[in-house]
Design an enzyme around this catalytic site. Structure first.
Site, mmCIF file in Angstrom:
data_model
loop_
_atom_site.group_PDB
_atom_site.id
_atom_site.type_symbol
_atom_site.label_atom_id
_atom_site.label_comp_id
_atom_site.label_asym_id
_atom_site.label_seq_id
_atom_site.Cartn_x
_atom_site.Cartn_y
_atom_site.Cartn_z
ATOM 1 N N ASP A 159 6.780 -5.126 2.350
ATOM 2 C CA ASP A 159 5.911 -5.578 3.446
ATOM 3 C C ASP A 159 4.796 -6.478 2.931
ATOM 4 O O ASP A 159 3.731 -6.577 3.529
ATOM 5 C CB ASP A 159 5.327 -4.377 4.186
ATOM 6 C CG ASP A 159 4.473 -3.495 3.268
ATOM 7 O OD1 ASP A 159 4.498 -3.718 2.040
ATOM 8 O OD2 ASP A 159 3.790 -2.595 3.786
ATOM 9 N N ASP A 202 -0.705 -7.827 3.115
ATOM 10 C CA ASP A 202 0.014 -6.548 3.042
ATOM 11 C C ASP A 202 -0.081 -5.888 4.426
ATOM 12 O O ASP A 202 -1.169 -5.748 4.983
ATOM 13 C CB ASP A 202 -0.620 -5.635 1.989
ATOM 14 C CG ASP A 202 0.164 -4.348 1.818
ATOM 15 O OD1 ASP A 202 1.202 -4.386 1.139
ATOM 16 O OD2 ASP A 202 -0.265 -3.325 2.400
ATOM 17 N N LEU A 203 1.081 -5.521 4.976
ATOM 18 C CA LEU A 203 1.105 -4.959 6.324
ATOM 19 C C LEU A 203 0.552 -3.535 6.323
ATOM 20 O O LEU A 203 0.888 -2.728 5.450
ATOM 21 C CB LEU A 203 2.533 -4.961 6.879
ATOM 22 C CG LEU A 203 3.225 -6.330 6.967
ATOM 23 C CD1 LEU A 203 4.603 -6.168 7.597
ATOM 24 C CD2 LEU A 203 2.384 -7.322 7.751
#
Length: 388
Positions: free
Chosen positions: A299, A256-257
């Site tokens: 994302d 997960d960004l």
């Protein structure tokens, strides 16, 4: 571009058409060679009654013709490329040999022999085969037929002296049938060639339609299983492939960004898309060919890594490489941005898990990593505020 199907195609299409005919040319040449040899030998029985005056000489001619035909037959088997490349010359030679053999047999016969006036019919058989079983151009086929017809006329007039004997009617009748056979054969060749070319165009069009349809299907399959923005597999493809990979131990990295939302909010969605594309490219560069990276949506990204039978540091190295690469600056829409990533890991080693269960564990671990990092950051901030 339009053109008549009874004429030669434009150069490139003509080359493709001739290449498509190569197998048929060899096949027909083999069949006609066998049939001609059988007929030449079978007519040897008739020679006993038709050409008794020169029986052994005629048989020798027949054997020679069969041997030469066998050479051409084996040429189509052992050297097919050479045969196709020299198809016109070989085929013209073959039919001239067959026709000349008949004319030599007539020449060897005695006026009292039946073959003296009856064996000319063999030239009609050769003419029929010439126009029906070859893929010669009209000019070459017509030239061979004309040579055989003129050869018979020269033989009948110059050697048999049929114009000086009471056989003029026989000569005229024979010439009429022989020339008529060539004219009919030429029209037959023209019609067959026209339909052959038309059939090739239809086959080619059908092949192109099928290729277009197949390409459209592949594109549809690709689009349905890949993320349009990054080109990575999407959730559907990833889950299917992960299920197949679970036949052996597998590790899943759920990524997960961090800091991605501010990029969208500050610089717009175009910059956000550029960041996601860069992330996808960097993930491809970090993983192995046996690994599978995908974008689940937003994302969130994921990587599946097959595990060896014994533990090694492959998962740790790839995770460290991903974290390092994703923390590097990214050029996005004329600005340079930095993001990070939280990575959760789950492994199927020692347990029987479904693809959904393994992904859920990696997702849960990612949130634990994110919470721990957030708590650590908050604790560090609190300590900093407590310093006088």
């Amino acid at each position: 571009m339009t053109f008549s199907t009874d004429k030669r195609f434009p150069p490139r299409l003509e080359e493709a058409y001739q290449a498509d005919l190569a197998g048929e040319k060899r096949r027909v040449a083999r069949h006609t060679s066998i049939l001609c040899s059988v007929l030449y030998l079978a007519f040897g029985i008739l020679d006993i009654w038709a050409v008794p005056s020169a029986l052994f000489e005629v048989w020798a001619i027949r054997v020679l013709i069969v041997v030469l035909t066998a050479v051409i037959y084996f040429l189509t088997r052992r050297s097919p490329e050479f045969f196709v490349r020299n198809y016109t010359a070989i085929t013209v030679t073959e039919y001239l040999i067959w026709g000349s053999g008949i004319e030599v047999i007539i020449l060897l016969s005695h006026p009292a022999d039946i073959g003296w006036s009856a064996y000319y019919a063999g030239l009609i058989l050769v003419s029929m085969a010439l126009y029906s079983w070859t893929y010669l151009r009209h000019l070459y086929a017509c030239a061979v037929g004309l040579v055989l017809a003129l050869g018979y006329i020269w033989l009948a007039v110059g050697k048999q002296k049929m114009t000086l004997q009471d056989e003029v009617a026989v000569l005229v009748t024979n010439c009429f049938f022989l020339i008529s056979a060539n004219i009919i054969g030429l029209f037959s060749l023209h019609i067959r060639e026209r339909f052959s070319r038309k059939a090739y165009l239809l086959k080619n069009a059908l092949r192109m339609d099928l290729e277009t349809e197949e390409e459209a299907r592949r594109q549809s399959d690709y689009i349905s299983e890949h993320d349009a923005l990054t080109g990575l597999p999407n959730r559907v493809r990833f889950m299917r492939k992960l299920g197949e990979m679970l036949a052996r131990p597998v590790a899943v990295l759920f990524i997960d960004l961090d800091g991605f939302k501010p990029v969208n909010d500050t610089y717009g969605h175009a910059a956000g898309d550029a960041v996601l594309k860069a992330v996808g490219q960097r993930m491809r560069e970090c993983i192995r060919t046996s690994d599978l990276a995908a974008r689940l949506g937003g994302d969130e990204f994921v990587v599946a890594l097959p595990l060896p039978e014994e533990h090694d540091m492959g998962v740790e190295r790839i995770m460290e490489a991903l974290l390092h690469e994703l923390s590097q600056p990214i050029e996005a829409g004329g600005v340079t941005v930095r993001i990070g990533a939280s990575v959760g890991v789950a492994q199927s080693r020692g347990e029987v898990l479904s693809a959904e269960e393994l992904l859920a564990r990696a997702d849960q671990h990612m949130y634990e990593v994110k919470r721990a990092r957030k708590s650590e950051a908050e604790g560090r901030a609190s300590r900093l505020r407590a310093v006088p």
